[in-house]
Design an enzyme around this catalytic site. Sequence first.
Site, mmCIF file in Angstrom:
data_model
loop_
_atom_site.group_PDB
_atom_site.id
_atom_site.type_symbol
_atom_site.label_atom_id
_atom_site.label_comp_id
_atom_site.label_asym_id
_atom_site.label_seq_id
_atom_site.Cartn_x
_atom_site.Cartn_y
_atom_site.Cartn_z
ATOM 1 N N ARG A 54 0.858 -1.175 0.000
ATOM 2 C CA ARG A 54 0.000 0.000 0.000
ATOM 3 C C ARG A 54 0.892 1.221 0.000
ATOM 4 O O ARG A 54 2.111 1.110 0.128
ATOM 5 C CB ARG A 54 -1.006 0.009 1.152
ATOM 6 C CG ARG A 54 -0.656 -0.695 2.427
ATOM 7 C CD ARG A 54 0.538 -0.125 3.126
ATOM 8 N NE ARG A 54 0.405 1.303 3.326
ATOM 9 C CZ ARG A 54 1.394 2.140 3.546
ATOM 10 N NH1 ARG A 54 2.647 1.690 3.602
ATOM 11 N NH2 ARG A 54 1.221 3.432 3.721
ATOM 12 N N GLY A 55 0.273 2.396 -0.144
ATOM 13 C CA GLY A 55 1.042 3.619 -0.301
ATOM 14 C C GLY A 55 1.112 3.939 -1.785
ATOM 15 O O GLY A 55 1.506 3.088 -2.586
ATOM 16 N N ALA A 56 0.740 5.176 -2.136
ATOM 17 C CA ALA A 56 0.561 5.506 -3.551
ATOM 18 C C ALA A 56 1.802 5.215 -4.407
ATOM 19 O O ALA A 56 1.695 4.546 -5.438
ATOM 20 C CB ALA A 56 0.124 6.961 -3.682
ATOM 21 N N ARG A 97 -7.487 -0.820 -6.956
ATOM 22 C CA ARG A 97 -7.846 0.213 -5.980
ATOM 23 C C ARG A 97 -8.102 1.508 -6.736
ATOM 24 O O ARG A 97 -7.379 1.824 -7.685
ATOM 25 C CB ARG A 97 -6.748 0.411 -4.906
ATOM 26 C CG ARG A 97 -6.689 -0.769 -3.925
ATOM 27 C CD ARG A 97 -5.835 -0.429 -2.702
ATOM 28 N NE ARG A 97 -6.553 0.395 -1.753
ATOM 29 C CZ ARG A 97 -5.990 0.929 -0.662
ATOM 30 N NH1 ARG A 97 -4.707 0.722 -0.414
ATOM 31 N NH2 ARG A 97 -6.700 1.660 0.176
ATOM 32 N N GLN A 203 -1.661 1.788 9.877
ATOM 33 C CA GLN A 203 -0.383 2.009 9.188
ATOM 34 C C GLN A 203 0.600 2.795 10.048
ATOM 35 O O GLN A 203 1.813 2.607 9.922
ATOM 36 C CB GLN A 203 -0.607 2.778 7.873
ATOM 37 C CG GLN A 203 -1.305 1.988 6.781
ATOM 38 C CD GLN A 203 -2.799 2.224 6.792
ATOM 39 O OE1 GLN A 203 -3.388 2.555 7.826
ATOM 40 N NE2 GLN A 203 -3.435 2.032 5.655
ATOM 41 N N ASP A 244 -2.293 10.405 -1.913
ATOM 42 C CA ASP A 244 -2.693 9.348 -2.854
ATOM 43 C C ASP A 244 -3.071 9.920 -4.202
ATOM 44 O O ASP A 244 -2.990 9.248 -5.220
ATOM 45 C CB ASP A 244 -3.825 8.515 -2.263
ATOM 46 C CG ASP A 244 -3.308 7.702 -1.080
ATOM 47 O OD1 ASP A 244 -3.209 8.265 0.021
ATOM 48 O OD2 ASP A 244 -2.950 6.525 -1.283
ATOM 49 N N ASN A 254 -5.731 11.913 0.721
ATOM 50 C CA ASN A 254 -4.777 11.107 1.495
ATOM 51 C C ASN A 254 -5.588 10.270 2.482
ATOM 52 O O ASN A 254 -6.809 10.387 2.583
ATOM 53 C CB ASN A 254 -3.746 12.008 2.199
ATOM 54 C CG ASN A 254 -2.581 11.207 2.765
ATOM 55 O OD1 ASN A 254 -2.037 10.335 2.092
ATOM 56 N ND2 ASN A 254 -2.200 11.469 3.999
ATOM 57 N N LYS A 255 -4.899 9.429 3.204
ATOM 58 C CA LYS A 255 -5.512 8.493 4.145
ATOM 59 C C LYS A 255 -6.561 9.176 5.020
ATOM 60 O O LYS A 255 -6.370 10.280 5.502
ATOM 61 C CB LYS A 255 -4.411 7.894 5.017
ATOM 62 C CG LYS A 255 -4.851 6.891 6.069
ATOM 63 C CD LYS A 255 -5.697 5.755 5.533
ATOM 64 C CE LYS A 255 -5.044 5.040 4.376
ATOM 65 N NZ LYS A 255 -5.997 4.133 3.659
#
Lengths: 353, 353
Positions: A54-56, A97, A203, A244, A254-255
């Site tokens: 995960r993570g852009a 995603r 995370q 993201d 973002n998250k």
Amino acid sequence: MTSPKVRVDPVETLRWVGEVLEMIDQRVLPAQFVYVQCRSAKDVADAIRNMVVRGAPAIGCAAACGMALEAVRSASLSREDFNNAMKSAADLLLESRPTAVNLAWGVARMQQVMMRRPAAPDVTAREMLAEAHEVLAEDVRVNRTMGAHGAKLLQDGDRVLTHCNAGALAAAGHGTALGVVRSAIEAGKRLQIIAGETRPFLQGARLTAWEMVESGIPVTLITDGMSGHLMSRGEIDAVIVGADRVAANGDVANKIGTYMVAVLANRHSIPFYVACPTSTLDMALASGDLIPIEERHASEVTGYGEMRWAPEGISVRNPAFDITPASLVTALITEKGVVHAPNRERLAELMKR
Amino acid sequence: MTSPKVRVDPVETLRWVGEVLEMIDQRVLPAQFVYVQCRSAKDVADAIRNMVVRGAPAIGCAAACGMALEAVRSASLSREDFNNAMKSAADLLLESRPTAVNLAWGVARMQQVMMRRPAAPDVTAREMLAEAHEVLAEDVRVNRTMGAHGAKLLQDGDRVLTHCNAGALAAAGHGTALGVVRSAIEAGKRLQIIAGETRPFLQGARLTAWEMVESGIPVTLITDGMSGHLMSRGEIDAVIVGADRVAANGDVANKIGTYMVAVLANRHSIPFYVACPTSTLDMALASGDLIPIEERHASEVTGYGEMRWAPEGISVRNPAFDITPASLVTALITEKGVVHAPNRERLAELMKR
């Protein structure tokens, strides 16, 4: 505060072992440190969907590698079958995603290699594999350049809040937001990280905390409701997060939880920085309200892992991201430079550099 | 939306069984529904410290009952030994948790019974036991009156965000913030509750969600970082929370995370209501920055229950409460009436009613 000892790039989030792509399984860190092997685009799409990775930026890299894996697998097919296989692989990866634009960027970059010149599938497959290696190496270089730009914004002694994980684990190495922190520390600044735990996937508690411990960077863990209180007590000097997707006007996806942190930072006149490669900028989207927000499974919210703590009979919302308007962003940090008070004109100018 | 079927006061948070005080063990809800028995002030102090019972009004009631338990235990002592036993009991209870002022209120109320008239210890003990019964009954009456006042502020169809648990489980029954919700529903309004999970102790995910399901009130669970996003999308119409202590100027100490919700509600022009009995008002404290904030164990933040998900080698902050300035409070709802835009003058006027 003692002088920091920082170990650089402690982990290989994604790595090639021959023609197999290995990724650290981020679902089980820090309890277990294991690699998952991917041999096809489907393996990679599943890993992205299930948040093994995960993570852009890491998702963008993984998608590029997924295209390369599928090309290598399809190298002995006819040109037409090869093209069809690559089209299916791209579709599979793109739907894994919805929010991180880097995913589309990684796929498009590999499609450009395919279209660069007509060649036999096995030749194209070799070129795509080489490009996938380059994507990983380039991501680390980009993060180091970004880090050098952003490091100037952090002051010696700063207590820096971050949300989610925008570290080496969210990229091919070094990290975006935490890459800026690493670069600032390498430049001699003493920093302390305050990590929001980032429910529901944790995370912050699992990945950022682990990365910081591995690198010898002091880290303090808090729950997501605590950052406002610490700000009100003058215990946070700066906020830095990843992204993201960034719209053309500077709005940041973002998250989930980032928006609340940004609003509180604004109230307390604390700088709020966003660090991301320009591959995260989506200049085709006018503003943040057009960014699709992924809604994930209820089971992530009703408990954690195998544990369930909420009762039966309830509804659940689980948006994975939120939108922070550009007006709350003190500066956007990219490999092309820092954009203070980002807006449409300044981002357009950045992309021309 | 279907017509609500609400079962009233489904739980007895605290109950007398003969001369034993029983409390629902709120650490294990909703997985287990069990009562813990208390036979002394020490039993009650331990239960408060370990969060078997929590919520400012419930803690106040428990402290009053703890004094009564100790009086009954000490009824055959000499007057001097009885007084010493009661002094020790008061000290033990007062130091169990620092933030909720109701704790001191409950102890002081029982001390007033002791000082009302000279009597043999066994007579005083009987009077204190009767008073402890009255404290529980009165708490429910107060919450029902508060609910009737506050119900007028909620509109039919409202989606109401709450944080932590200010329900029947946080009091002797009915609840403060959720008591207002119950009263509004009893008055025919259709409401939906959005419950922030409230890390680290998960009072929202476990207790509010459970209470709402038990009462047949629709409830949607979110993590603490999601409320800002829902507000930005127009999906929250009002916020209502309880309080652990309110200073004379209207500043509110409540569960950690409340302040962030209040700041976001203010940004989105969503009314932010605080419901609490006047026993939660501390007119001796000029402002919120004088309210002591309890810092709890790191283990609450590094995981949940037996599960640990954060790595070793980190620091942790765990403030249990934060301060919401009066300027962010749309109205304070008490059993004596509603105070809009609370400030020093308006609270002083309320206390004179």
